[in-house]
Each structure stands twice: as structure tokens, then as C-alpha cells.
Design a protein around this motif. Sequence first.
Motif, PDB file in Angstrom:
ATOM      1  N   GLN A 127       0.800  -1.228   0.000  1.00  0.00           N
ATOM      2  CA  GLN A 127       0.000   0.000   0.000  1.00  0.00           C
ATOM      3  C   GLN A 127       0.830   1.274   0.000  1.00  0.00           C
ATOM      4  N   GLY A 128       2.040   1.211   0.508  1.00  0.00           N
ATOM      5  CA  GLY A 128       2.779   2.436   0.756  1.00  0.00           C
ATOM      6  C   GLY A 128       2.402   3.000   2.119  1.00  0.00           C
ATOM      7  N   LEU A 129       3.257   3.853   2.658  1.00  0.00           N
ATOM      8  CA  LEU A 129       3.107   4.284   4.046  1.00  0.00           C
ATOM      9  C   LEU A 129       1.801   5.025   4.302  1.00  0.00           C
ATOM     10  N   GLN A 130       1.463   5.999   3.481  1.00  0.00           N
ATOM     11  CA  GLN A 130       0.286   6.811   3.767  1.00  0.00           C
ATOM     12  C   GLN A 130      -1.012   6.011   3.681  1.00  0.00           C
ATOM     13  N   ARG A 131      -1.164   5.208   2.629  1.00  0.00           N
ATOM     14  CA  ARG A 131      -2.390   4.428   2.493  1.00  0.00           C
ATOM     15  C   ARG A 131      -2.457   3.323   3.546  1.00  0.00           C
ATOM     16  N   PHE A 132      -1.307   2.804   3.928  1.00  0.00           N
ATOM     17  CA  PHE A 132      -1.261   1.810   4.999  1.00  0.00           C
ATOM     18  C   PHE A 132      -1.821   2.393   6.288  1.00  0.00           C
ATOM     19  N   VAL A 133      -1.420   3.622   6.609  1.00  0.00           N
ATOM     20  CA  VAL A 133      -1.878   4.267   7.841  1.00  0.00           C
ATOM     21  C   VAL A 133      -3.372   4.577   7.768  1.00  0.00           C
ATOM     22  N   ALA A 134      -3.793   5.200   6.665  1.00  0.00           N
ATOM     23  CA  ALA A 134      -5.179   5.671   6.570  1.00  0.00           C
ATOM     24  C   ALA A 134      -6.171   4.543   6.305  1.00  0.00           C
ATOM     25  N   ASP A 135      -5.796   3.584   5.442  1.00  0.00           N
ATOM     26  CA  ASP A 135      -6.754   2.572   4.995  1.00  0.00           C
ATOM     27  C   ASP A 135      -6.676   1.266   5.767  1.00  0.00           C
ATOM     28  N   THR A 136      -5.533   0.993   6.403  1.00  0.00           N
ATOM     29  CA  THR A 136      -5.385  -0.280   7.117  1.00  0.00           C
ATOM     30  C   THR A 136      -5.259  -0.092   8.623  1.00  0.00           C
ATOM     31  N   VAL A 137      -4.311   0.737   9.049  1.00  0.00           N
ATOM     32  CA  VAL A 137      -4.073   0.869  10.493  1.00  0.00           C
ATOM     33  C   VAL A 137      -5.274   1.488  11.202  1.00  0.00           C
ATOM     34  N   ALA A 138      -5.837   2.564  10.651  1.00  0.00           N
ATOM     35  CA  ALA A 138      -6.948   3.237  11.334  1.00  0.00           C
ATOM     36  C   ALA A 138      -8.129   2.303  11.588  1.00  0.00           C
ATOM     37  N   PRO A 139      -8.655   1.590  10.578  1.00  0.00           N
ATOM     38  CA  PRO A 139      -9.755   0.672  10.866  1.00  0.00           C
ATOM     39  C   PRO A 139      -9.321  -0.564  11.655  1.00  0.00           C
ATOM     40  N   LEU A 140      -8.074  -1.011  11.484  1.00  0.00           N
ATOM     41  CA  LEU A 140      -7.605  -2.154  12.259  1.00  0.00           C
ATOM     42  C   LEU A 140      -7.541  -1.836  13.751  1.00  0.00           C
ATOM     43  N   ASN A 141      -7.179  -0.599  14.088  1.00  0.00           N
ATOM     44  CA  ASN A 141      -7.153  -0.214  15.502  1.00  0.00           C
ATOM     45  C   ASN A 141      -8.508  -0.480  16.153  1.00  0.00           C
ATOM     46  N   VAL A 142      -9.572  -0.114  15.446  1.00  0.00           N
ATOM     47  CA  VAL A 142     -10.922  -0.310  15.970  1.00  0.00           C
ATOM     48  C   VAL A 142     -11.275  -1.793  15.982  1.00  0.00           C
ATOM     49  N   ALA A 143     -10.951  -2.509  14.904  1.00  0.00           N
ATOM     50  CA  ALA A 143     -11.321  -3.920  14.807  1.00  0.00           C
ATOM     51  C   ALA A 143     -10.611  -4.759  15.859  1.00  0.00           C
ATOM     52  N   ALA A 204       3.489   9.749  10.071  1.00  0.00           N
ATOM     53  CA  ALA A 204       3.615   8.872   8.910  1.00  0.00           C
ATOM     54  C   ALA A 204       2.889   9.420   7.686  1.00  0.00           C
ATOM     55  N   MET A 205       1.854  10.218   7.895  1.00  0.00           N
ATOM     56  CA  MET A 205       1.146  10.843   6.776  1.00  0.00           C
ATOM     57  C   MET A 205       1.918  12.040   6.224  1.00  0.00           C
ATOM     58  N   LEU A 206       2.600  12.797   7.092  1.00  0.00           N
ATOM     59  CA  LEU A 206       3.211  14.057   6.681  1.00  0.00           C
ATOM     60  C   LEU A 206       4.661  13.910   6.225  1.00  0.00           C
ATOM     61  N   THR A 207       5.385  12.951   6.785  1.00  0.00           N
ATOM     62  CA  THR A 207       6.795  12.794   6.411  1.00  0.00           C
ATOM     63  C   THR A 207       6.987  12.501   4.931  1.00  0.00           C
ATOM     64  N   PRO A 208       6.177  11.617   4.318  1.00  0.00           N
ATOM     65  CA  PRO A 208       6.363  11.407   2.875  1.00  0.00           C
ATOM     66  C   PRO A 208       6.098  12.647   2.030  1.00  0.00           C
ATOM     67  N   GLU A 209       5.395  13.635   2.596  1.00  0.00           N
ATOM     68  CA  GLU A 209       5.136  14.875   1.880  1.00  0.00           C
ATOM     69  C   GLU A 209       6.286  15.871   2.007  1.00  0.00           C
ATOM     70  N   GLY A 210       7.338  15.467   2.723  1.00  0.00           N
ATOM     71  CA  GLY A 210       8.499  16.337   2.867  1.00  0.00           C
ATOM     72  C   GLY A 210       8.453  17.275   4.051  1.00  0.00           C
ATOM     73  N   ALA A 211       7.442  17.144   4.900  1.00  0.00           N
ATOM     74  CA  ALA A 211       7.371  17.985   6.092  1.00  0.00           C
ATOM     75  C   ALA A 211       8.428  17.548   7.096  1.00  0.00           C
ATOM     76  N   HIS A 212       8.916  18.491   7.869  1.00  0.00           N
ATOM     77  CA  HIS A 212       9.916  18.213   8.898  1.00  0.00           C
ATOM     78  C   HIS A 212       9.195  18.053  10.238  1.00  0.00           C
ATOM     79  N   CYS A 213       8.949  16.821  10.635  1.00  0.00           N
ATOM     80  CA  CYS A 213       8.190  16.527  11.854  1.00  0.00           C
ATOM     81  C   CYS A 213       9.135  16.211  13.005  1.00  0.00           C
ATOM     82  N   VAL A 214       8.847  16.795  14.158  1.00  0.00           N
ATOM     83  CA  VAL A 214       9.586  16.518  15.382  1.00  0.00           C
ATOM     84  C   VAL A 214       8.571  16.178  16.461  1.00  0.00           C
ATOM     85  N   SER A 215       8.703  15.010  17.071  1.00  0.00           N
ATOM     86  CA  SER A 215       7.757  14.584  18.102  1.00  0.00           C
ATOM     87  C   SER A 215       8.363  14.736  19.487  1.00  0.00           C
ATOM     88  N   LEU A 216       7.597  15.350  20.379  1.00  0.00           N
ATOM     89  CA  LEU A 216       7.983  15.434  21.792  1.00  0.00           C
ATOM     90  C   LEU A 216       7.406  14.278  22.595  1.00  0.00           C
TER      91      LEU A 216
END
Length: 305
Positions: A127-143, A204-216
Motif C-alpha cells: 500500500q505504501g506508508l500513507q495508504r497503509f496508515v489511513a486505509d489499514t491501520v486506522a480501521p484495524l485499531n478499531v477492529a 507517517a502521513m506528513l513525512t512522505p510529503e516532505g514535512a519536517h516533523c519533530v515529536s515530543l
Amino acid sequence: MNKTETLDTHLGIAAVERDTGLPKDTLRVWERRYGFPQPSRDAHGERLYPREQVDKLRLIRRLLDQGKRPSKIVTASTDELTRMLGEERNDITNAAPGAAQEALLPLLRGHNSPEVRAVLQQILLKQGLQRFVADTVAPLNVAVGDAWLRGEIDVPGEHLYTEQIHNLLRSAIGARTGPLGHPRILLTTFPNEQHSLGLLMVEAMLTPEGAHCVSLGTQTPLADICNTAAAGSFDIVALSFSAAFPARQAVDSLNELRRLLPPRIAVWAGGAAMRGQERKLPDVRVLASLDQTVEALAEWRRAHA
């Protein structure tokens, strides 16, 4: 009540937090605000929760994960909660990735960590990272959470799934080799919000778009968020709120954060607790879905071209 009877029929607050995923502070707030749960006390004054109340709290947590507000469900009866959950399950069944769910649940029941990772890795590669997160991980979390509620997997099985998702997303994000660009986005949660998966999914959604993400990470005091955002020349502060986080507290804290930050720094907020809160947050970008994070990023870039 003797000690053996207590251990068999009641759980302490730390055990309830582990079993239900509801933070201790949330349990105490509900006790004061809604009159539920209603724990007894041991000889040292520590809270003890009867098994039937813990079972009800598990139902409540699943409904929170599906977007229900605490004020609408905490005081409901167990029968009412079960009925509401049954109605929600019909929607979940239609939305959940059936093949992935069918492959994962037996592995989670058997605590088969290598094969769980292999199945998820295979889906990610397809799927690639973004579709994996949006289409698989999100509904799997609930399931997966729903399967835990029905007793199809145990608490260690659910934790195994969450840990594998964390590891897989961190690895995939770390493997991105493109240049870090703009905007610079600071990711975190407010105190008492312990859920970190939402932050990781947004990254995971924003990094492939080239955004510079820093998590605290989670539970950062408001003053520390403001200081870090200003000192680090961040363009956006993005916060995640699970359904268990009180919506009113989230709105008040976000508006205060917006007031304290320089106008040039945008504030984004997403997660189940943010549903329906847009009108109360006029100067905060509320993200209703993971795909909206990418849309918001594109809008920010257009505005700052």
C-alpha cells in the motif's frame, strides 16, 4: 472482605487502567462528575473496582474509541452500552480491512509476534506508508479493540498489535531519505493524554510529503510546548486527542495554547475527542481524518509560498 476474596472479585486502579486503557485520572474524574465508576476502598484507602464495573468500563472504552462522548455513555446501563456497541459494530464490519483482520486475529491470539509483523509489513509494502496508515491501520485499531472487547484476544494480544504498529511505523518513517523541508511541525499531546499512536500516524502521513516533523511524545506541559515551538522556529504545533480525553478540557487548553503562541505558528488538532469541536476552536485547524492532514499541509504551503 478478606484479601483472597478482594483479589478474585476486585481490581485496583492501576490494574483497571491496564485492563481498560482508561487513564487513572479519567476514572477519578468520571467518579466525581458522573458517579461512575463507584469503587470501594481497601484498608489503606485505595480504590477497588468490582469486576462488573470493569466489564462496563471496557464497553465504555470501545464506544469512546468509536467517537461517543463520555457524557452520553458513562451513566448508561450495561445493556444500553451493549446495544450501542452492537449498532457500531455493523459499521465497523463494513469499514474494517477484512483480509488483514482475518489474518491478524489468530496470530494475536497466539501472541505470534514475528508473524504479526510479517503480515503488517507485507500490507505496508503493497500500500505504501500513507495508504497503509489511513486505509489499514486506522480501521484495524478499531477492529482489534473490538475483538479484545468480545474476548477474542486478550490484553497482551492487543498490546502486541499496538507495539508492532508502533515499531513498523517508526521504522518506515526513519527509512525516509528525502530532504527535510517546510513546514517544521511539532507533534505532542497535552498532559493526561497518554496515547501516542495518533501522533505517530500523523507523522507517517506528513513525512512522505516532505514535512519536517519533530515529536515530543506525550503529556507535554503547555508552557513547554510554547517554549519549544518558539525556540525551535516551528511553523505548526499539532496535537492528538483520543476519545478518552475530556473534550471541554481539550478545547480550553487548545484555545489557551493558541493565545500564547505567536500568530505565525499554526495550531492543528485531531483525534476522536475533536469531533464536532470546530466552532469552539475558531483559530485552530481541526482535522477530522488522517487524509485531512495532507490537505492541511498543502493549504499551509500555498498560503506561505
